[in-house]
Design a protein around this motif. Structure first.
Motif, PDB file in Angstrom:
ATOM      1  N   TRP A 359       0.944  -1.197   0.166  1.00 18.86           N
ATOM      2  CA  TRP A 359      -0.028  -0.098  -0.101  1.00 18.86           C
ATOM      3  C   TRP A 359       1.006   1.155   0.128  1.00 18.86           C
ATOM      4  N   ARG A 360       0.885   1.918  -0.963  1.00 17.80           N
ATOM      5  CA  ARG A 360       1.846   3.059  -1.360  1.00 17.80           C
ATOM      6  C   ARG A 360       0.934   4.396  -0.715  1.00 17.80           C
ATOM      7  N   LEU A 361       0.982   4.733   0.659  1.00 20.48           N
ATOM      8  CA  LEU A 361       0.549   5.927   1.052  1.00 20.48           C
ATOM      9  C   LEU A 361       1.265   7.033   0.468  1.00 20.48           C
ATOM     10  N   PRO A 362       0.583   8.140   0.242  1.00 20.47           N
ATOM     11  CA  PRO A 362       1.171   9.382  -0.240  1.00 20.47           C
ATOM     12  C   PRO A 362       2.219  10.103   0.782  1.00 20.47           C
ATOM     13  N   ALA A 363       1.613   9.970   1.953  1.00 17.66           N
ATOM     14  CA  ALA A 363       2.339  10.737   3.077  1.00 17.66           C
ATOM     15  C   ALA A 363       3.536   9.989   3.668  1.00 17.66           C
ATOM     16  N   THR A 364       3.444   8.578   3.880  1.00 14.45           N
ATOM     17  CA  THR A 364       4.362   7.739   4.706  1.00 14.45           C
ATOM     18  C   THR A 364       5.164   6.645   3.962  1.00 14.45           C
ATOM     19  N   GLY A 365       4.862   6.419   2.463  1.00 15.24           N
ATOM     20  CA  GLY A 365       5.281   5.360   1.838  1.00 15.24           C
ATOM     21  C   GLY A 365       4.673   4.005   2.047  1.00 15.24           C
ATOM     22  N   LEU A 366       5.620   2.999   1.467  1.00 11.81           N
ATOM     23  CA  LEU A 366       4.942   1.621   1.429  1.00 11.81           C
ATOM     24  C   LEU A 366       4.445   1.059   2.641  1.00 11.81           C
ATOM     25  N   LEU A 367       3.361   0.466   2.836  1.00 11.73           N
ATOM     26  CA  LEU A 367       2.965  -0.389   4.070  1.00 11.73           C
ATOM     27  C   LEU A 367       3.068  -1.893   3.432  1.00 11.73           C
ATOM     28  N   GLN A 368       3.517  -2.658   4.312  1.00 13.11           N
ATOM     29  CA  GLN A 368       3.512  -3.959   4.065  1.00 13.11           C
ATOM     30  C   GLN A 368       2.228  -4.788   4.450  1.00 13.11           C
ATOM     31  N   PRO A 369       1.816  -5.972   3.779  1.00 13.66           N
ATOM     32  CA  PRO A 369       0.711  -6.458   3.965  1.00 13.66           C
ATOM     33  C   PRO A 369       0.133  -6.735   5.320  1.00 13.66           C
ATOM     34  N   ALA A 370       1.000  -7.205   6.243  1.00 17.47           N
ATOM     35  CA  ALA A 370       0.806  -7.291   7.635  1.00 17.47           C
ATOM     36  C   ALA A 370       0.049  -6.238   8.608  1.00 17.47           C
ATOM     37  N   GLU A 371       0.286  -4.938   7.575  1.00 20.89           N
ATOM     38  CA  GLU A 371      -0.463  -3.824   8.417  1.00 20.89           C
ATOM     39  C   GLU A 371      -1.733  -3.498   7.722  1.00 20.89           C
ATOM     40  N   PHE A 372      -2.176  -4.015   6.853  1.00 15.19           N
ATOM     41  CA  PHE A 372      -3.530  -3.645   6.298  1.00 15.19           C
ATOM     42  C   PHE A 372      -4.467  -4.999   5.650  1.00 15.19           C
ATOM     43  N   VAL A 373      -3.788  -6.276   5.476  1.00 12.54           N
ATOM     44  CA  VAL A 373      -4.683  -7.058   5.019  1.00 12.54           C
ATOM     45  C   VAL A 373      -5.641  -7.588   5.933  1.00 12.54           C
ATOM     46  N   HIS A 374      -5.267  -7.842   7.140  1.00 15.35           N
ATOM     47  CA  HIS A 374      -6.525  -8.270   8.343  1.00 15.35           C
ATOM     48  C   HIS A 374      -7.465  -7.180   8.206  1.00 15.35           C
ATOM     49  N   LEU A 375      -7.150  -5.690   8.159  1.00 14.73           N
ATOM     50  CA  LEU A 375      -8.078  -4.793   8.253  1.00 14.73           C
ATOM     51  C   LEU A 375      -9.045  -4.908   6.842  1.00 14.73           C
ATOM     52  N   ALA A 376      -8.691  -5.289   5.769  1.00 16.28           N
ATOM     53  CA  ALA A 376      -9.367  -5.478   4.532  1.00 16.28           C
ATOM     54  C   ALA A 376     -10.235  -6.574   4.821  1.00 16.28           C
ATOM     55  N   GLU A 377      -9.649  -7.770   5.309  1.00 13.31           N
ATOM     56  CA  GLU A 377     -10.929  -8.938   5.875  1.00 13.31           C
ATOM     57  C   GLU A 377     -11.727  -8.537   6.730  1.00 13.31           C
ATOM     58  N   ARG A 378     -11.341  -7.767   7.666  1.00 11.51           N
ATOM     59  CA  ARG A 378     -12.369  -7.317   8.722  1.00 11.51           C
ATOM     60  C   ARG A 378     -13.435  -6.527   8.110  1.00 11.51           C
ATOM     61  N   THR A 379     -13.080  -5.588   7.005  1.00 19.32           N
ATOM     62  CA  THR A 379     -14.068  -4.596   6.831  1.00 19.32           C
ATOM     63  C   THR A 379     -14.694  -5.081   5.290  1.00 19.32           C
ATOM     64  N   GLY A 380     -14.437  -6.172   4.719  1.00 22.73           N
ATOM     65  CA  GLY A 380     -15.028  -6.758   3.612  1.00 22.73           C
ATOM     66  C   GLY A 380     -14.436  -6.252   2.472  1.00 22.73           C
ATOM     67  N   LEU A 381     -13.411  -5.539   2.573  1.00 20.37           N
ATOM     68  CA  LEU A 381     -12.567  -4.856   1.249  1.00 20.37           C
ATOM     69  C   LEU A 381     -11.731  -5.927   0.754  1.00 20.37           C
ATOM     70  N   ILE A 382     -11.544  -6.920   1.198  1.00 22.46           N
ATOM     71  CA  ILE A 382     -10.592  -8.049   0.779  1.00 22.46           C
ATOM     72  C   ILE A 382     -10.998  -8.790  -0.551  1.00 22.46           C
ATOM     73  N   ARG A 383     -12.129  -8.573  -0.851  1.00 27.26           N
ATOM     74  CA  ARG A 383     -12.705  -9.251  -2.211  1.00 27.26           C
ATOM     75  C   ARG A 383     -12.386  -8.244  -3.331  1.00 27.26           C
ATOM     76  N   PRO A 384     -12.754  -7.000  -3.237  1.00 22.32           N
ATOM     77  CA  PRO A 384     -12.454  -5.972  -4.201  1.00 22.32           C
ATOM     78  C   PRO A 384     -10.896  -5.930  -4.239  1.00 22.32           C
ATOM     79  N   LEU A 385     -10.245  -5.925  -3.406  1.00 23.88           N
ATOM     80  CA  LEU A 385      -8.790  -5.565  -3.158  1.00 23.88           C
ATOM     81  C   LEU A 385      -8.124  -6.943  -3.940  1.00 23.88           C
ATOM     82  N   GLY A 386      -8.546  -8.114  -3.410  1.00 23.85           N
ATOM     83  CA  GLY A 386      -8.099  -9.221  -3.879  1.00 23.85           C
ATOM     84  C   GLY A 386      -8.123  -9.529  -5.334  1.00 23.85           C
TER      85      GLY A 386
END
Length: 621
Positions: A359-386
């Motif tokens: 995840w390339r955040l404009p302000a802070t740079g790249l995030l690794q999957p460990a920092e956002f994949v579980h959030l995508a799973e919990r919010t239901g965004l994992i399907r469109p993201l995947g």
């Protein structure tokens, strides 16, 4: 416009007002006329409480008209305030308005009476004044009691808690510490749902009684904040351990079991505590911190008591911020892929690449999957993201077709459970033109389906993917529940060994061990899987061509027990026609040991770090 039930409440309040006045003094004229008049006053007062901006003079006008209607006996004002105070308080979320409004009513009433009876005797004037003072004092006492004390338990309420905390913090000596413990009842809703709200109130009164005894004995300041939540202020603490002990004492006071009509129900509680130096703290911040800790106590398995941790709170806030930003980030194209080569251990040729989400955040740079994949799973965004990342990886794989490499894409367990997964993969292949045999989908060993009938839906999905011609692989094999029996029953064509196999085999250099990319926390990892072996020249070669160690010997640099176990796993996988990839290869020694054990592929910093697609294109030449 008042709703029917709200109008009925106002009518009942007017009836109560009429009866109270009639019982206290003479009411001139027909009773119905008085009732209609008081109904109109009640509606006007209720409207005034809801109006913005608030007009307290509406109460003054009602007081004037009440006196002008010849309802001006000395007891009328007292009964009016006594009836209207609780009735109007029950309707509003701003009790202070009730006090101001009724105060103005009292003023309007008394001033009108005074003006009308200016010629009355001094005795009457004094009587009215004395009555007014007594009634206003009574109003103030009742309002204070309503505003600062819980009517169910009689304990100080949230407003009183904040006032008391403010006084404690403001009067604290330098270096003095203070703590706040919040408690609530486990499954309190179940009590009210099964036994009724009256029984729930009985339980709260009993808990309040038990807690009050503990608080009195230990000089805690106990409060009831509403519903099933209680609070205890504890002064003179020396650190969080004092709060933990206090919380334990309070939780032990919960009535267990709670007996109703001969039936017993187990009652337990949870506690969240915050403890700090008084200097710099505020009542609101201390209450907020304890509430956050109580939320942790409800959802964590560590025990019924949780201590507020500022670092954890900041992480929680960060996760909430990321979760809120994810939909917009997906629309803005901030999610990208880096790729890490999978290398043939025999000749070090790149035969595949694993697509790794960033995840390339404009302000802070790249995030690794460990920092956002579980959030995508919990919010239901994992399907469109995947689906977005899958198609992006397939498009790159189609570009790299001349090189013969396959592209390996991770699947979340949430995606694996999606009935539309097979159709999603088929559509991505169709739109990008990637050959199915050049796509590998990975799933982690800890999330891999077992032979259980309850997971047969996953098994059907895997078979549907295999029927497309897609390769299926089990990642992190040996770390979770997936075993060799699963490999034999499912259409799996590759495994990626859990890092512990490699770390036990040959340690990496100092500071390098374990530098394996973990895409998500355990149990939440993105996952993927292969089927048909990719052919690049003659790869993969037969295990006999991989220079195995002579029988009864151990490859140099390996531990006998560990190499025997690893060799057995590799051999059994090969017997099932499954290729084996070692993840996290850091050194030549590790690569050599794996090659001697006939491991097929290696992935790790020894060969290449994850890199943007442009770097991989140059690598493949």
């Amino acid at each position: 416009m008042w709703q029917p039930d709200e109008t009925a409440d106002l009518v009942r309040l007017a009836h109560a007002w009429t009866r109270a006045i009639a019982a206290a003094t003479f009411v001139p004229g027909p009773r119905r006329r008085t009732l209609d008049l008081l109904e109109s006053f009640t509606v006007r007062l209720a409207d005034a409480l809801d109006d913005e901006p608030f007009d307290a003079d509406a109460g003054y006008r009602v007081g004037e008209e009440l006196a002008d209607a010849r309802l001006a006996g000395p007891a009328v004002l007292g009964e009016t305030i006594a009836v209207l105070t609780p009735g109007l308080l029950a309707r509003t979320g701003t009790p202070s308005r009730v006090g101001v409004l009724l105060g103005r009513l009292a003023t309007g009433f008394t001033e009108t009476v005074r003006e009308r009876d200016a010629e009355a005797t001094e005795t009457l004037r004094r009587a009215l004044e004395a009555t007014r003072r007594r009634e206003e004092a009574g109003i103030q006492r009742r309002l204070t009691n309503t505003l600062l004390y819980d009517p169910l338990t009689g304990l100080p309420n949230r407003s009183k808690l904040l006032d008391g905390l403010g006084a404690v913090l403001g009067n604290a000596l330098p270096g003095e510490r203070v703590g706040l413990c919040l408690l609530d009842v486990d499954r309190f809703t179940a009590v009210t749902d099964t036994m009724g709200h009256e029984r729930g109130d009985d339980l709260l009164r009993l808990i309040a009684q038990k807690l009050r005894a503990v608080a009195h004995r230990h000089r805690y300041y106990l409060h009831h904040l509403g519903s099933d939540r209680f609070a205890a202020v504890i002064t003179g603490t020396a650190g969080p351990n004092d709060l933990i002990k206090a919380a334990d004492l309070l939780l032990r006071a919960f009535p267990d079991p709670f007996v109703v009509d001969g039936h017993s129900m187990p009652i337990t509680g949870r506690a969240g505590i915050a403890e700090t130096t008084a200097a710099g703290a505020t009542p609101e911040s201390l209450l907020r911190s304890a509430a956050i800790a109580l939320g942790w106590a409800r959802h964590d398995d560590a025990g019924p008591i949780a201590v507020f941790d500022p670092d954890r709170s900041r992480l929680d806030i960060r996760r909430h911020e990321l979760a809120a930003a994810m939909p917009g980030a997906l629309d803005d194209g901030q999610f990208v892929l880096h790729y890490q080569p999978l290398v043939d251990l025999l000749d070090h040729r790149t035969v595949g690449v694993e697509a790794l989400a960033r995840w390339r955040l404009p302000a802070t740079g790249l995030l690794q999957p460990a920092e956002f994949v579980h959030l995508a799973e919990r919010t239901g965004l994992i399907r469109p993201l995947g689906a977005h990342l899958l198609e992006a990886a397939c498009a790159r794989g189609a570009e790299w077709h001349p090189s013969g490499v396959f592209v390996s894409v991770n699947l979340s367990p949430v995606q694996l459970a999606d009935p539309a997964l097979v159709a999603t993969v088929a559509a991505a292949l169709d739109r990008t033109g990637l050959l199915p045999s050049r796509l590998q989908l990975e799933l982690t060993g800890s999330a891999a389906p077992s032979g259980s009938a309850a997971l047969s839906g996953h098994r059907d999905t895997l078979r549907g993917l295999a029927d497309l011609g897609v390769r299926l692989a089990v990642d992190d094999f040996g770390a979770g529940s997936a075993g060799l029996a699963d490999l034999a029953e499912l259409p799996i064509s590759a495994v990626k060994l859990a890092p512990r196999f490699l770390s036990d085999l040959v340690p990496g250099p100092a500071g390098e061990a374990g530098r394996v990319e973990h895409r998500t926390p355990p149990g939440q990892t993105l996952i993927s899987t292969p089927r048909d072996r990719v052919t690049r020249d003659s790869w993969p070669r037969d295990p006999e061509q991989r220079d195995p160690a002579p029988p009864g010997t151990t490859p140099a640099g390996t531990a006998p027990h560990d190499s025997t176990l690893l060799a057995g796993v590799i051999r059994l996988c090969h017997d099932l026609g499954i290729t084996v990839t070692a993840v996290g290869v850091e050194t030549d020694a590790q690569a050599t040991a794996l090659r001697r054990l006939a491991c097929d592929l290696g992935q790790g910093f020894r060969f290449a770090r994850p890199a943007p697609a442009s770097d991989i294109t140059r690598l493949l030449g």
